[in-house]
Motif scaffolding. Structure first.
Motif, PDB file in Angstrom:
ATOM      1  N   ASP A 198     -41.475  52.905 -23.232  1.00 50.06           N
ATOM      2  CA  ASP A 198     -42.191  53.125 -21.882  1.00 50.06           C
ATOM      3  C   ASP A 198     -42.684  54.517 -21.959  1.00 50.06           C
ATOM      4  O   ASP A 198     -43.962  54.968 -21.659  1.00 50.06           O
ATOM      5  CB  ASP A 198     -41.272  53.205 -20.769  1.00 50.06           C
ATOM      6  CG  ASP A 198     -41.925  53.337 -19.421  1.00 50.06           C
ATOM      7  OD1 ASP A 198     -42.996  53.052 -19.411  1.00 50.06           O
ATOM      8  OD2 ASP A 198     -41.281  53.907 -18.461  1.00 50.06           O
ATOM      9  N   GLN A 248     -46.527  55.919 -22.074  1.00 46.83           N
ATOM     10  CA  GLN A 248     -47.265  56.891 -21.017  1.00 46.83           C
ATOM     11  C   GLN A 248     -47.550  58.285 -21.716  1.00 46.83           C
ATOM     12  O   GLN A 248     -48.841  58.694 -21.300  1.00 46.83           O
ATOM     13  CB  GLN A 248     -46.134  57.123 -20.049  1.00 46.83           C
ATOM     14  CG  GLN A 248     -45.879  55.998 -19.152  1.00 46.83           C
ATOM     15  CD  GLN A 248     -45.241  56.333 -17.709  1.00 46.83           C
ATOM     16  OE1 GLN A 248     -45.490  57.504 -17.111  1.00 46.83           O
ATOM     17  NE2 GLN A 248     -44.196  55.550 -17.447  1.00 46.83           N
ATOM     18  N   LYS A 281     -51.098  61.002 -10.585  1.00 43.48           N
ATOM     19  CA  LYS A 281     -50.741  60.017 -11.780  1.00 43.48           C
ATOM     20  C   LYS A 281     -50.789  60.982 -12.937  1.00 43.48           C
ATOM     21  O   LYS A 281     -49.789  61.029 -13.881  1.00 43.48           O
ATOM     22  CB  LYS A 281     -51.750  59.189 -11.966  1.00 43.48           C
ATOM     23  CG  LYS A 281     -51.773  58.073 -13.206  1.00 43.48           C
ATOM     24  CD  LYS A 281     -50.813  56.916 -12.654  1.00 43.48           C
ATOM     25  CE  LYS A 281     -50.651  56.126 -13.915  1.00 43.48           C
ATOM     26  NZ  LYS A 281     -49.999  56.458 -15.092  1.00 43.48           N
ATOM     27  N   ILE A 297     -47.994  61.403 -16.130  1.00 39.89           N
ATOM     28  CA  ILE A 297     -48.099  61.385 -17.619  1.00 39.89           C
ATOM     29  C   ILE A 297     -47.527  62.469 -18.352  1.00 39.89           C
ATOM     30  O   ILE A 297     -46.772  62.726 -19.158  1.00 39.89           O
ATOM     31  CB  ILE A 297     -49.631  61.127 -17.747  1.00 39.89           C
ATOM     32  CG1 ILE A 297     -49.843  59.727 -17.237  1.00 39.89           C
ATOM     33  CG2 ILE A 297     -49.835  61.178 -19.308  1.00 39.89           C
ATOM     34  CD1 ILE A 297     -51.540  59.423 -17.329  1.00 39.89           C
ATOM     35  N   ALA A 307     -43.741  62.340 -18.786  1.00 40.50           N
ATOM     36  CA  ALA A 307     -43.408  61.539 -19.946  1.00 40.50           C
ATOM     37  C   ALA A 307     -43.431  62.315 -21.223  1.00 40.50           C
ATOM     38  O   ALA A 307     -42.747  62.339 -22.142  1.00 40.50           O
ATOM     39  CB  ALA A 307     -44.298  60.240 -19.959  1.00 40.50           C
TER      40      ALA A 307
END
Lengths: 285, 256
Positions: free
Chosen positions: A35, A39, A248, A252, A255
């Motif tokens: 995951d 990302q 958003k 990212i 991550a």
């Protein structure tokens, strides 16, 4: 059903239970990694690493957080390793086995389990306010050192205890002093295990966020720290901050920063494993 | 107090040892001449190892250790406050029951005793390592593998390495605590031959469970029982004509 059949079934059941438990941990880790990589990998480039934080996600970088983490890692290591190893040596080799020593031992083991935010409050009071260090790298490193000292002390003691007593006796019988025996026999023989304990402790230190929030580490630091007295941010702080943003793009970024932090920890562990391998190779067991 | 000069290498006067409140040695007085081999025999737990460890003060590390009486080596009271324990241990070497080489090379095992004295000159170390290994009759077996780990040697070789290691610091007394009990018969006989050889230069005290060994290697034998030195004297006499009934029972194998 006879007994031997029953035993056999129990045996098989436990075996599959153990396999499942192992798989559970590995699968969860794999999902998490997949995951995060999915990302964040696309966002990682040179400018992500060399940019200062910004209010635009696509211009934001982790330069300050990464340098902060490196600073914290180095300073915490410099503070905690000598103190922790020396304290472990004292408790194991010099301290008399009195009731006070027993109480001390239990307390040190318990300290390793105290929630890290409590250390943050302690650090805020002692280092930030009383000693006047402010929300600096030094205050953060001292606080994290307190946090990991119990781990290093316990690891040192256990490693020293694992060295055969006969080696110690042989050294004393040749006229070695206590310090000579510790330095040239006991420490080389236990170094591998001590280093392993230190790696675990330092890995924990650079993953901590809570105590640093309490002592006042900042999420937005628009400059690179150049001295231990500078204000700072660290990767976990940056990640925490970005994840709590609505855009958003910052998710990212978070991550990607997690990937960088993981790589950092892996590299540090790799170096330590290498050193452990080298010290063990020098020992001719 | 004036210390009486005499010809004995080692002397104990009324030595008693306690671990906490447990008395493990009672009033042991003994005199040992230089360049001799003295064996101490007796059943397990009789105090013979404790007695041996008095002479290099290895008992000091045991919690609750306390002693009464005096121990003299070369007419010096070794439990004097002024005694330098490290110096004492250079003069009184020890070989343990189980071979306990350091996890280092053969060379470094022998050199360790010199290195801790600050002697690091390669020529000196090379010389001492060779000389000590020769004295311990190990040189021919290991001279080409000095850099190899000591723990790769066989048990008997390891024990001779431990003897070489002790010899390297040039002691005058060597204490041996059941040095052959963990070894096979061939290694044992090598160690015993070595003891015969070393006797010319050193005063050797050996604790052993093996009565034949005591008979083979020693001139004098002391028999310990329940913390007391029951009988002490010429080995031949002790084995053929013991004065005490307990000694006789032990030697003839009726107990122990």
């Amino acid at each position: 059903m006879n007994n031997s059949l029953k035993n056999k079934i129990t045996d098989q059941v436990f075996k599959y239970f153990a396999i499942l438990s192992t798989m559970f941990g590995l699968v969860v880790l794999a999902i998490f990694l997949a995951d995060i990589l999915n990302q964040g990998l696309s966002r990682i480039d040179w400018s992500f690493i060399t940019s200062l934080p910004s209010r635009f996600p696509e211009k934001s970088g982790i330069l300050t957080a990464l340098t902060g983490t490196v600073w914290i890692f180095v300073l915490t290591a410099l503070i905690s390793i000598p103190i922790g190893v020396a304290a472990g040596i004292y408790l194991e080799e010099y301290g008399k086995k009195t009731r006070l020593a027993n109480i001390l031992e239990i307390n040190i083991a318990n300290l390793a389990g105290v929630p890290s935010i409590i250390y943050g409050i302690l650090g805020l009071e002692i280092f930030v306010r009383t000693m006047g260090l402010g929300g600096s790298l030094l205050a953060g490193s001292f606080t994290l050192s307190l946090l990991i000292l119990p781990i290093i002390i316990v690891a040192t003691r256990e490693s020293i205890r694992a060295v055969p007593k006969t080696i110690k006796e042989a050294s004393f019988a040749l006229g070695a002093t206590k310090w000579q025996t510790i330095w040239s026999q006991i420490l080389p023989a236990s170094a591998g295990n001590i280093i392993t304990g230190i790696i675990l402790a330092l890995s924990r230190a650079i993953g901590e966020t809570a105590p640093l929030i309490v002592i006042g580490a900042l999420a937005y630091v628009p400059f690179v720290a150049t001295s231990p007295m500078d204000e700072f941010s660290v990767l976990p702080m940056q990640i925490f901050n970005w994840i709590s943003r609505p855009q958003k793009g910052f998710i990212i970024n978070a991550a990607s920063a997690i990937i960088v932090l993981l790589v950092f920890v892996f590299i540090m562990n790799g170096i330590a494993v290498y050193f452990r391998y080298r010290t063990q190779k020098k020992m001719k067991w | 107090m004036e210390e009486k000069k005499n010809k004995y290498k080692i002397e104990t006067r009324n030595i008693s040892v306690y671990y906490d409140h447990k008395k493990v040695l009672t009033n042991v007085s003994i005199q040992i001449e230089p360049n001799s081999v003295t064996a101490f025999i007796g059943p397990s737990g009789c105090g013979k190892s404790t007695f041996l460890r008095l002479f290099n003060r290895m008992n000091d590390y045991i919690e609750g250790f306390r002693k009464e009486g005096d121990v003299f080596i070369d007419n010096k009271n070794i439990y004097n406050k002024r005694t330098n324990v490290e110096e004492l241990r250079k003069a009184v070497g020890m070989v343990f029951q189980k071979p306990n080489p350091f996890p280092k090379s053969i060379y470094e095992n022998v050199a360790y005793g010199l290195r801790i004295q600050g002697i690091n000159k390669k020529n000196t170390l090379d010389e001492v390592v060779e000389k000590s290994l020769k004295k311990a009759v190990l040189w021919d077996e290991v001279k080409d593998d000095l850099k190899n780990p000591a723990l790769a040697l066989s048990g008997g070789q390891q024990q001779r390495l431990c003897i070489a290691r002790a010899l390297a610091v040039e002691p005058s007394v060597i204490l041996m605590d059941e040095p052959a009990s963990a070894l096979d018969p061939i290694s044992t006989s090598k160690i015993e031959d070595l003891i015969h050889e070393l006797k010319k230069k050193y005063t050797i005290l050996i604790v052993t469970h093996n009565m034949h060994q005591a008979g083979r290697v020693s001139e004098n034998t002391g028999f310990f029982y329940l913390g007391e030195l029951v009988e002490f004297g010429n080995t031949k006499q002790i084995f053929t004509n013991p004065a005490n009934e307990k000694t006789e029972n032990y030697i003839t194998g009726r107990f122990g």
